[in-house]
Each structure stands twice: as structure tokens, then as C-alpha cells.
Design a protein around this motif. Structure first.
Motif, PDB file in Angstrom:
ATOM      1  N   LYS A   2       0.827  -1.207   0.000  1.00 49.18           N
ATOM      2  CA  LYS A   2       0.000   0.000   0.000  1.00 49.18           C
ATOM      3  C   LYS A   2       0.864   1.260   0.000  1.00 49.18           C
ATOM      4  CE  LYS A   2      -4.226  -0.548   2.291  1.00 49.18           C
ATOM      5  NZ  LYS A   2      -4.998  -0.585   3.531  1.00 49.18           N
ATOM      6  N   GLU A   3       1.964   1.211   0.761  1.00 46.96           N
ATOM      7  CA  GLU A   3       2.849   2.365   0.837  1.00 46.96           C
ATOM      8  C   GLU A   3       3.500   2.645  -0.513  1.00 46.96           C
ATOM      9  OE1 GLU A   3       3.200  -0.298   2.961  1.00 46.96           O
ATOM     10  OE2 GLU A   3       2.131   0.579   4.660  1.00 46.96           O
ATOM     11  N   LEU A   4       3.863   1.599  -1.220  1.00 43.86           N
ATOM     12  CA  LEU A   4       4.463   1.756  -2.542  1.00 43.86           C
ATOM     13  C   LEU A   4       3.469   2.393  -3.506  1.00 43.86           C
ATOM     14  CD1 LEU A   4       6.735   1.311  -4.593  1.00 43.86           C
ATOM     15  CD2 LEU A   4       5.848  -1.008  -4.928  1.00 43.86           C
ATOM     16  N   ILE A   5       2.235   1.936  -3.483  1.00 45.06           N
ATOM     17  CA  ILE A   5       1.209   2.500  -4.357  1.00 45.06           C
ATOM     18  C   ILE A   5       0.989   3.975  -4.028  1.00 45.06           C
ATOM     19  CG2 ILE A   5      -1.214   2.354  -5.072  1.00 45.06           C
ATOM     20  CD1 ILE A   5      -1.027  -0.673  -4.429  1.00 45.06           C
ATOM     21  N   GLU A   6       0.908   4.296  -2.742  1.00 43.40           N
ATOM     22  CA  GLU A   6       0.738   5.693  -2.339  1.00 43.40           C
ATOM     23  C   GLU A   6       1.910   6.547  -2.788  1.00 43.40           C
ATOM     24  OE1 GLU A   6       0.161   5.839   1.875  1.00 43.40           O
ATOM     25  OE2 GLU A   6      -1.935   5.245   1.745  1.00 43.40           O
ATOM     26  N   THR A   7       3.115   6.034  -2.653  1.00 47.94           N
ATOM     27  CA  THR A   7       4.315   6.772  -3.038  1.00 47.94           C
ATOM     28  C   THR A   7       4.317   7.080  -4.532  1.00 47.94           C
ATOM     29  OG1 THR A   7       5.568   5.706  -1.274  1.00 47.94           O
ATOM     30  CG2 THR A   7       6.835   6.697  -3.053  1.00 47.94           C
ATOM     31  N   ILE A   8       3.795   6.176  -5.319  1.00 51.73           N
ATOM     32  CA  ILE A   8       3.745   6.389  -6.763  1.00 51.73           C
ATOM     33  C   ILE A   8       2.605   7.333  -7.145  1.00 51.73           C
ATOM     34  CG2 ILE A   8       3.316   5.266  -8.987  1.00 51.73           C
ATOM     35  CD1 ILE A   8       4.648   2.753  -7.770  1.00 51.73           C
ATOM     36  N   VAL A   9       1.443   7.142  -6.550  1.00 56.32           N
ATOM     37  CA  VAL A   9       0.237   7.829  -7.002  1.00 56.32           C
ATOM     38  C   VAL A   9       0.111   9.261  -6.478  1.00 56.32           C
ATOM     39  CG1 VAL A   9      -2.290   7.776  -6.851  1.00 56.32           C
ATOM     40  CG2 VAL A   9      -1.019   5.696  -7.382  1.00 56.32           C
ATOM     41  N   LYS A  10       0.408   9.495  -5.223  1.00 54.95           N
ATOM     42  CA  LYS A  10       0.160  10.815  -4.621  1.00 54.95           C
ATOM     43  C   LYS A  10       0.835  11.978  -5.344  1.00 54.95           C
ATOM     44  CE  LYS A  10      -1.513   9.668  -0.070  1.00 54.95           C
ATOM     45  NZ  LYS A  10      -1.418   9.904   1.358  1.00 54.95           N
ATOM     46  N   LEU A  12       1.231  12.318  -8.434  1.00 56.16           N
ATOM     47  CA  LEU A  12       0.610  12.478  -9.747  1.00 56.16           C
ATOM     48  C   LEU A  12      -0.729  13.202  -9.718  1.00 56.16           C
ATOM     49  CD1 LEU A  12       1.234   8.880 -11.160  1.00 56.16           C
ATOM     50  CD2 LEU A  12       2.563  10.941 -11.623  1.00 56.16           C
ATOM     51  N   VAL A  13      -1.357  13.280  -8.558  1.00 53.05           N
ATOM     52  CA  VAL A  13      -2.727  13.790  -8.472  1.00 53.05           C
ATOM     53  C   VAL A  13      -2.777  15.177  -7.852  1.00 53.05           C
ATOM     54  CG1 VAL A  13      -3.720  11.478  -8.359  1.00 53.05           C
ATOM     55  CG2 VAL A  13      -3.131  12.638  -6.248  1.00 53.05           C
ATOM     56  N   ASP A  14      -3.898  15.869  -8.095  1.00 55.43           N
ATOM     57  CA  ASP A  14      -4.124  17.188  -7.504  1.00 55.43           C
ATOM     58  C   ASP A  14      -4.705  17.094  -6.100  1.00 55.43           C
ATOM     59  OD1 ASP A  14      -3.200  18.549  -9.749  1.00 55.43           O
ATOM     60  OD2 ASP A  14      -5.193  18.614 -10.676  1.00 55.43           O
ATOM     61  N   TYR A  15      -5.335  15.979  -5.771  1.00 54.59           N
ATOM     62  CA  TYR A  15      -5.975  15.783  -4.473  1.00 54.59           C
ATOM     63  C   TYR A  15      -5.373  14.557  -3.776  1.00 54.59           C
ATOM     64  CZ  TYR A  15      -9.363  18.912  -6.635  1.00 54.59           C
ATOM     65  OH  TYR A  15      -9.956  19.973  -7.271  1.00 54.59           O
ATOM     66  N   PRO A  16      -4.123  14.653  -3.302  1.00 58.84           N
ATOM     67  CA  PRO A  16      -3.481  13.480  -2.686  1.00 58.84           C
ATOM     68  C   PRO A  16      -4.163  13.015  -1.411  1.00 58.84           C
ATOM     69  CG  PRO A  16      -2.109  15.432  -2.417  1.00 58.84           C
ATOM     70  CD  PRO A  16      -3.238  15.811  -3.329  1.00 58.84           C
ATOM     71  N   GLU A  17      -4.878  13.899  -0.748  1.00 55.73           N
ATOM     72  CA  GLU A  17      -5.559  13.499   0.486  1.00 55.73           C
ATOM     73  C   GLU A  17      -6.745  12.587   0.202  1.00 55.73           C
ATOM     74  OE1 GLU A  17      -7.413  17.185  -1.090  1.00 55.73           O
ATOM     75  OE2 GLU A  17      -5.343  16.663  -0.636  1.00 55.73           O
ATOM     76  N   GLU A  18      -7.190  12.517  -1.043  1.00 57.93           N
ATOM     77  CA  GLU A  18      -8.330  11.674  -1.395  1.00 57.93           C
ATOM     78  C   GLU A  18      -7.915  10.341  -2.028  1.00 57.93           C
ATOM     79  OE1 GLU A  18     -11.767  13.440  -3.109  1.00 57.93           O
ATOM     80  OE2 GLU A  18     -11.295  15.412  -2.258  1.00 57.93           O
ATOM     81  N   VAL A  19      -6.634  10.024  -1.966  1.00 57.31           N
ATOM     82  CA  VAL A  19      -6.162   8.732  -2.454  1.00 57.31           C
ATOM     83  C   VAL A  19      -6.461   7.679  -1.391  1.00 57.31           C
ATOM     84  CG1 VAL A  19      -4.125   7.378  -3.087  1.00 57.31           C
ATOM     85  CG2 VAL A  19      -4.362   9.728  -3.906  1.00 57.31           C
ATOM     86  N   VAL A  20      -7.236   6.673  -1.761  1.00 56.28           N
ATOM     87  CA  VAL A  20      -7.624   5.605  -0.838  1.00 56.28           C
ATOM     88  C   VAL A  20      -7.256   4.271  -1.477  1.00 56.28           C
ATOM     89  CG1 VAL A  20      -9.529   4.497   0.379  1.00 56.28           C
ATOM     90  CG2 VAL A  20      -9.541   6.980   0.050  1.00 56.28           C
ATOM     91  N   ILE A  21      -6.598   3.433  -0.705  1.00 57.91           N
ATOM     92  CA  ILE A  21      -6.212   2.116  -1.192  1.00 57.91           C
ATOM     93  C   ILE A  21      -6.779   1.069  -0.245  1.00 57.91           C
ATOM     94  CG2 ILE A  21      -4.295   0.596  -1.766  1.00 57.91           C
ATOM     95  CD1 ILE A  21      -2.653   3.256  -2.092  1.00 57.91           C
ATOM     96  N   ASP A  22      -7.652   0.231  -0.771  1.00 60.33           N
ATOM     97  CA  ASP A  22      -8.239  -0.855   0.006  1.00 60.33           C
ATOM     98  C   ASP A  22      -7.608  -2.164  -0.447  1.00 60.33           C
ATOM     99  OD1 ASP A  22     -10.053   0.771   1.437  1.00 60.33           O
ATOM    100  OD2 ASP A  22     -11.382   0.806  -0.305  1.00 60.33           O
ATOM    101  N   VAL A  36      -9.359   7.449  -6.383  1.00 67.60           N
ATOM    102  CA  VAL A  36      -8.862   8.826  -6.373  1.00 67.60           C
ATOM    103  C   VAL A  36     -10.025   9.765  -6.646  1.00 67.60           C
ATOM    104  CG1 VAL A  36      -6.525   8.186  -7.093  1.00 67.60           C
ATOM    105  CG2 VAL A  36      -8.215   8.745  -8.822  1.00 67.60           C
ATOM    106  N   HIS A  37      -9.786  11.054  -6.454  1.00 68.98           N
ATOM    107  CA  HIS A  37     -10.782  12.076  -6.746  1.00 68.98           C
ATOM    108  C   HIS A  37     -11.174  11.959  -8.222  1.00 68.98           C
ATOM    109  CE1 HIS A  37     -12.391  16.145  -7.476  1.00 68.98           C
ATOM    110  NE2 HIS A  37     -12.686  16.126  -6.183  1.00 68.98           N
ATOM    111  N   LYS A  38     -12.424  12.258  -8.539  1.00 70.48           N
ATOM    112  CA  LYS A  38     -12.912  12.074  -9.912  1.00 70.48           C
ATOM    113  C   LYS A  38     -12.128  12.898 -10.927  1.00 70.48           C
ATOM    114  CE  LYS A  38     -16.479  15.570  -9.655  1.00 70.48           C
ATOM    115  NZ  LYS A  38     -17.806  15.976 -10.067  1.00 70.48           N
TER     116      LYS A  38
END
Length: 76
Positions: A2-10, A12-22, A36-38
Motif C-alpha cells: 500500500k505504501e508503494l502504491i501511495e508513493t507512486i500515485v500521490k 501524480l494527483v491534484d488531491y493526494p488526500e483523497e487517495v484511498v487504497i483498500d 482517487v478524486h474524480k
């Protein structure tokens, strides 16, 4: 993972606080559901799916060395 995915994705996005990984795990698979945010979905998918493919390549190669279960990444 999960940490790896967050490190890659956050970054790239404008709303990193809305990145959720289940994480959903069964006997043969581990599925990570990335939400992620729409407005950021297009950034994560990329033109012709190139960014999503690159993210999946990194995740899958990392997982193949650490786990014997198949890994899936669903982008929502």
C-alpha cells in the motif's frame, strides 16, 4: 505494498488526500483497489492507459519478488 502504491500515485494527483487504497485478500489473490478524486482519474490512467500500465508494472514486479500470491490493481 500500500505504501508503494501511495508513493507512486500521490505525486501524480491534484488531491493526494483523497487517495484511498483498500486491500482485499483471498487464498490466491491480493487485490488493491485504488480510489482517487474524480478529477484525478484521467491522470492516473494516462493517455491510452500508459500511466496505469506503468504503475501496474512496478507493483507487479515488486510483488513477484515478495509474495507468491497474484496481485491485482483496480483503479476506480
Amino acid at each position: 505494498m500500500k505504501e508503494l502504491i501511495e508513493t507512486i500515485v500521490k505525486p501524480l494527483v491534484d488531491y493526494p488526500e483523497e487517495v484511498v487504497i483498500d486491500e482485499v485478500e483471498d487464498s490466491h489473490h491480493i487485490t488493491y483497489k485504488l480510489t482517487v478524486h474524480k478529477d484525478d482519474v484521467g491522470k492516473i490512467i494516462g493517455k491510452n492507459g500508459r500511466v496505469a500500465k506503468a504503475i501496474r508494472s512496478v507493483i507487479y514486479s515488486s510483488a513477484s519478488s515478495t509474495s507468491n500470491k497474484r496481485i491485482h490493481l483496480d483503479i476506480q
